[in-house]
Design a protein around this motif. Structure first.
Motif, short mmCIF file in Angstrom:
data_model
loop_
_atom_site.label_atom_id
_atom_site.label_comp_id
_atom_site.label_asym_id
_atom_site.label_seq_id
_atom_site.Cartn_x
_atom_site.Cartn_y
_atom_site.Cartn_z
N ASP A 146 3.03 7.55 -15.92
CA ASP A 146 1.69 7.68 -15.34
C ASP A 146 1.27 6.27 -14.90
O ASP A 146 1.04 5.39 -15.72
N LEU A 147 1.18 6.07 -13.59
CA LEU A 147 0.95 4.70 -13.07
C LEU A 147 -0.39 4.14 -13.53
O LEU A 147 -0.51 2.95 -13.82
N ALA A 148 -1.39 5.01 -13.60
CA ALA A 148 -2.71 4.53 -14.04
C ALA A 148 -2.60 4.00 -15.47
O ALA A 148 -3.14 2.93 -15.79
N ARG A 149 -1.87 4.71 -16.31
CA ARG A 149 -1.74 4.29 -17.70
C ARG A 149 -0.92 2.99 -17.80
O ARG A 149 -1.29 2.06 -18.53
N SER A 150 0.19 2.94 -17.07
CA SER A 150 1.03 1.73 -17.11
C SER A 150 0.27 0.50 -16.65
O SER A 150 0.29 -0.54 -17.31
N LEU A 151 -0.38 0.62 -15.50
CA LEU A 151 -1.04 -0.56 -14.93
C LEU A 151 -2.26 -0.96 -15.75
O LEU A 151 -2.52 -2.16 -15.93
N ALA A 152 -3.00 0.02 -16.26
CA ALA A 152 -4.15 -0.31 -17.11
C ALA A 152 -3.66 -1.00 -18.39
O ALA A 152 -4.26 -1.97 -18.86
N GLY A 186 5.70 6.68 -11.64
CA GLY A 186 6.75 5.77 -11.17
C GLY A 186 7.31 4.93 -12.29
O GLY A 186 7.39 5.39 -13.43
N SER A 187 7.66 3.69 -11.97
CA SER A 187 8.29 2.82 -12.97
C SER A 187 7.25 2.34 -13.98
O SER A 187 6.05 2.36 -13.70
N TYR A 188 7.70 1.85 -15.11
CA TYR A 188 6.76 1.38 -16.13
C TYR A 188 5.89 0.23 -15.61
O TYR A 188 4.78 0.02 -16.07
N ALA A 189 6.39 -0.50 -14.63
CA ALA A 189 5.65 -1.66 -14.13
C ALA A 189 4.84 -1.35 -12.87
O ALA A 189 4.33 -2.25 -12.22
N GLY A 190 4.73 -0.08 -12.53
CA GLY A 190 3.79 0.29 -11.47
C GLY A 190 4.37 0.53 -10.09
O GLY A 190 3.62 0.79 -9.15
N ALA A 191 5.71 0.45 -9.94
CA ALA A 191 6.30 0.72 -8.63
C ALA A 191 6.53 2.22 -8.48
O ALA A 191 6.84 2.90 -9.44
N PHE A 192 6.38 2.72 -7.27
CA PHE A 192 6.47 4.17 -7.11
C PHE A 192 7.06 4.59 -5.77
O PHE A 192 7.16 3.81 -4.83
N ASN A 194 9.90 6.61 -3.12
CA ASN A 194 11.29 6.33 -2.74
C ASN A 194 11.60 4.85 -2.60
O ASN A 194 12.67 4.41 -2.99
N PRO A 195 10.69 4.04 -2.02
CA PRO A 195 11.01 2.61 -1.90
C PRO A 195 10.52 1.78 -3.08
O PRO A 195 10.69 0.57 -3.08
N GLN A 196 9.90 2.42 -4.08
CA GLN A 196 9.36 1.72 -5.26
C GLN A 196 8.42 0.57 -4.85
O GLN A 196 8.62 -0.60 -5.22
N PHE A 197 7.40 0.94 -4.12
CA PHE A 197 6.36 -0.03 -3.75
C PHE A 197 5.35 -0.15 -4.87
O PHE A 197 4.98 0.85 -5.50
N LEU A 198 4.82 -1.34 -5.09
CA LEU A 198 3.63 -1.49 -5.92
C LEU A 198 2.44 -0.98 -5.10
O LEU A 198 2.49 -0.97 -3.86
N PRO A 199 1.35 -0.59 -5.77
CA PRO A 199 0.20 -0.06 -5.02
C PRO A 199 -0.30 -0.99 -3.91
O PRO A 199 -0.61 -0.53 -2.81
N SER A 200 -0.36 -2.31 -4.19
CA SER A 200 -0.85 -3.22 -3.15
C SER A 200 0.08 -3.25 -1.96
O SER A 200 -0.36 -3.40 -0.81
N VAL A 201 1.38 -3.11 -2.21
CA VAL A 201 2.35 -3.08 -1.11
C VAL A 201 2.18 -1.79 -0.32
O VAL A 201 2.24 -1.78 0.91
N TYR A 202 1.95 -0.70 -1.05
CA TYR A 202 1.70 0.57 -0.37
C TYR A 202 0.52 0.41 0.60
O TYR A 202 0.60 0.80 1.77
N LEU A 203 -0.58 -0.15 0.10
CA LEU A 203 -1.79 -0.25 0.93
C LEU A 203 -1.54 -1.11 2.16
O LEU A 203 -2.06 -0.85 3.23
N ARG A 204 -0.70 -2.13 2.00
CA ARG A 204 -0.48 -3.08 3.09
C ARG A 204 0.58 -2.59 4.07
O ARG A 204 0.45 -2.77 5.28
#
Ligand SMILES: [Ca+2]
Length: 344
Positions: A146-152, A186-192, A194-204
């Motif tokens: 759960d990305l929200a849980r991991s990143l929080a 996604g991953s424990y560190a927040g990447a998600f 197919n390309p395993q983007f971090l949320p900020s990378v997704y937005l950009r």
């Protein structure tokens, strides 16, 4: 070190005494409670325009995840002073027949979507596919944290609070585009995705490849390919230039004599292994032979990761672009070599 021993002490305590309800093994570096810190994150998300409904659905019942912290702390650090692990065994496990066959199948089955991404962004299809293969085994393993849980959790725990609190806010903004919490795993560190983007990378950089107005990097291949290609274009990929070419070093050639003297600002241990930049013409004049031709004025660095008598490569600026995706020579060499296998 203090954090680590404190963590060990708390872990021991939890073995010797029954844990109270809600007892968390981990704690924040500054002692702040998870719930208090979550309120800070929520307030920041609100201030940055995330809707209340999104904040509520993404944070309902949220608790810290000790496993995420353990995984984060267990990350291997820099190589030891004894040297770097050999590249060849890494390549044989990561560019294996299954992954090559998988990449060729993706290449064949998605030809028009890949060609569209290649034309729009100037990044070769085989590089896009090789990234897809390395990140998620062509979409098979995307992670289910759960990305929200991991990143929080990582933001609260606090060793890299700036990074992870920013990613948590970015995740709220991704969710605000209409993605459910169940999708945002996604991953424990927040990447998600197919390309395993971090949320900020997704937005950009996440891109819409099929023209439906959304960048669905979870299940849509056209969007996945467009997003990876956009990342590479943004990082400075030069169209038409290979990532590198196998090079033959004459016996007695001292690669170390051409070591780079530049100190990279980002991941210096990765870059210190490359030689100085020279043009292909200069390398050839020094006796280096190329397996495939490159224009004479192409700048390249020489890399012979496993030492004298083992394979060497001349690496271009595009190799550094692969490093932007994941700063590891093992990763970047593996992506480049898989890409070559996919089309050769
Ligand atoms: Ca789309």
């Amino acid at each position: 070190m203090i954090i680590r021993s404190l963590f060990a002490a708390v872990a021991l305590l939890s073995l010797s005494a029954p844990a109270a309800p809600g007892f968390a093994q981990s704690e924040a570096v500054d002692g702040v409670s998870f719930d208090a810190y979550l309120e800070v994150l929520k307030a920041r998300a609100r201030a940055e325009g995330v809707s209340e409904a999104t904040i509520q659905r993404m944070t309902a019942g949220l608790t810290p995840n000790d496993r995420v912290i353990r995984l984060d702390r267990g990350q291997p650090g820099s190589p030891t002073r004894r040297g770097y692990p050999a590249l060849a065994p890494y390549i044989s496990t990561h560019v294996n027949s299954t992954r090559i066959a998988g990449g060729r199948a993706v290449f064949r089955e998605n030809r028009s979507q890949l060609r569209a991404a290649e034309q729009r962004y100037g990044v070769p299809a085989e590089i896009i596919v090789a990234i897809f293969g390395h990140e998620t085994s062509y979409g098979r393993i995307r992670g289910n944290f759960d990305l929200a849980r991991s990143l929080a959790t990582l933001a609260w725990e606090g060793r890299r609070r700036e990074l992870f609190s920013g990613e948590f806010i970015a995740l709220m903004k991704v969710a605000d585009k209409g993605y459910s919490r169940d999708q945002l795993v996604g991953s424990y560190a927040g990447a998600f995705g197919n390309p395993q983007f971090l949320p900020s990378v997704y937005l950009r950089l996440a891109s819409d490849g099929d023209g439906d107005g959304r960048a669905n990097i979870f299940t849509n291949r056209a969007d996945t390919f467009a997003s990876i290609a956009n990342y590479f274009r943004d990082a400075g990929w030069r169209t038409g230039q290979p990532w590198g070419v196998r090079a033959y070093v004459p016996s007695g050639f001292n690669v170390d004599a051409y070591k780079t003297e530049l100190k990279a600002q980002v991941c210096p241990r990765v870059h210190e292994r490359h030689s100085q930049w020279k043009t292909v013409r200069e390398w050839r004049d020094l006796g280096i032979q190329l397996q495939r031709s490159m224009p004479d004025d192409t700048l390249a660095s020489l890399f012979q990761p496993d030492g004298p008598g083992t394979p060497a490569w001349l690496l271009t600026g595009n190799y550094r672009v692969i490093l932007e995706y994941n700063c590891s020579n093992y990763y970047a060499m593996s992506v480049g070599l898989l890409a070559d296998e996919i089309v050769n």
